[in-house]
Motif scaffolding. Structure first.
Motif, short mmCIF file in Angstrom:
data_model
loop_
_atom_site.label_atom_id
_atom_site.label_comp_id
_atom_site.label_asym_id
_atom_site.label_seq_id
_atom_site.Cartn_x
_atom_site.Cartn_y
_atom_site.Cartn_z
N GLN A 19 7.88 5.79 -7.37
CA GLN A 19 8.52 6.67 -8.36
C GLN A 19 9.78 7.30 -7.78
OE1 GLN A 19 5.29 6.76 -7.54
NE2 GLN A 19 4.06 6.67 -9.40
N ASP A 36 16.64 13.96 -18.25
CA ASP A 36 16.15 13.14 -19.37
C ASP A 36 16.76 11.74 -19.35
OD1 ASP A 36 14.52 15.16 -20.29
OD2 ASP A 36 15.94 15.84 -21.83
N LEU A 39 15.01 9.88 -16.61
CA LEU A 39 13.68 9.47 -17.08
C LEU A 39 13.78 8.24 -17.98
CD1 LEU A 39 10.64 9.89 -17.35
CD2 LEU A 39 11.12 11.51 -19.21
N ARG A 43 12.04 4.71 -17.08
CA ARG A 43 11.01 4.14 -17.99
C ARG A 43 11.32 2.71 -18.40
NH1 ARG A 43 8.69 9.07 -21.36
NH2 ARG A 43 7.20 9.75 -19.78
N THR A 47 6.44 2.83 -16.89
CA THR A 47 6.00 3.88 -17.82
C THR A 47 5.11 4.90 -17.12
OG1 THR A 47 4.13 2.52 -18.51
CG2 THR A 47 6.15 2.39 -19.85
N ALA A 48 4.89 4.71 -15.81
CA ALA A 48 4.00 5.59 -15.05
C ALA A 48 4.69 6.85 -14.56
CB ALA A 48 3.41 4.82 -13.87
N VAL A 49 5.94 7.09 -14.96
CA VAL A 49 6.69 8.26 -14.51
C VAL A 49 6.88 9.20 -15.71
CG1 VAL A 49 8.87 9.06 -13.52
CG2 VAL A 49 7.88 6.90 -12.75
N ASN A 50 6.58 10.49 -15.49
CA ASN A 50 6.77 11.46 -16.58
C ASN A 50 7.90 12.43 -16.22
OD1 ASN A 50 5.70 13.52 -14.92
ND2 ASN A 50 3.62 13.01 -15.58
N ALA A 51 8.24 13.30 -17.17
CA ALA A 51 9.37 14.22 -17.00
C ALA A 51 9.17 15.15 -15.81
CB ALA A 51 9.60 15.01 -18.27
N SER A 52 7.97 15.67 -15.62
CA SER A 52 7.76 16.60 -14.51
C SER A 52 7.94 15.90 -13.16
CB SER A 52 6.39 17.28 -14.59
OG SER A 52 5.34 16.33 -14.48
N THR A 53 7.58 14.63 -13.06
CA THR A 53 7.80 13.87 -11.83
C THR A 53 9.30 13.73 -11.57
OG1 THR A 53 5.74 12.64 -12.12
CG2 THR A 53 7.41 11.65 -10.68
#
Length: 136
Positions: A19, A36, A39, A43, A47-53
């Motif tokens: 990541q 954003d 992100l 993506r 798809t395993a990465v979210n905004a907080s990461t």
């Protein structure tokens, strides 16, 4: 990417994760990007990465000196890689174009601030707002 940034991660006690690598690659690819936008780019690969990461990783990468942020709008900060040359930003208030400018342009000003106030300017965080030649 060189092994230098990987070594810096390990020296500071951070693990090298896929990541983190994807996020740094996204910043380098996009040039100037909000979290954003980073992100969205990440993506396209995972798809395993979210905004907080993304936000936490950008903070870590900035702490390590691998990315910098500037405020180029009233939105979220914009990140760019430190592997680029040092620069500051001009932002057109009308068309939102961002122009990267060599810091030598400001040498008379930064020298004067140093002489008069003992102040060292952090050029990489500097953003000058105005209007470009097409929107004057």
């Amino acid at each position: 990417m060189t092994t230098d940034w990987r070594a810096r991660l390990r020296e500071k006690g951070y693990r090298l994760t896929p990541q983190r690598e994807l996020i740094l690659e996204a910043v380098e690819l996009l040039g100037h990007a909000t979290p954003d936008e980073v992100l969205a780019e990440v993506r396209t690969h995972s798809t395993a990465v979210n905004a907080s990461t993304v936000y936490r990783t950008l903070e870590v990468l900035e702490e390590l000196g691998l990315v910098r942020h500037a405020h180029l709008s009233d939105r979220a900060p914009t990140y760019h890689s430190t592997s680029e040359h040092e620069h500051f930003h001009l932002v057109c208030r009308n068309c939102h174009t961002v122009i990267s400018v060599d810091p030598d342009v400001l040498t008379p000003v930064t020298d004067r601030l140093a002489a008069d106030h003992g102040f060292t300017v952090d050029i990489g965080h500097l953003t000058v707002f105005g209007t470009c030649k097409d929107h004057s």
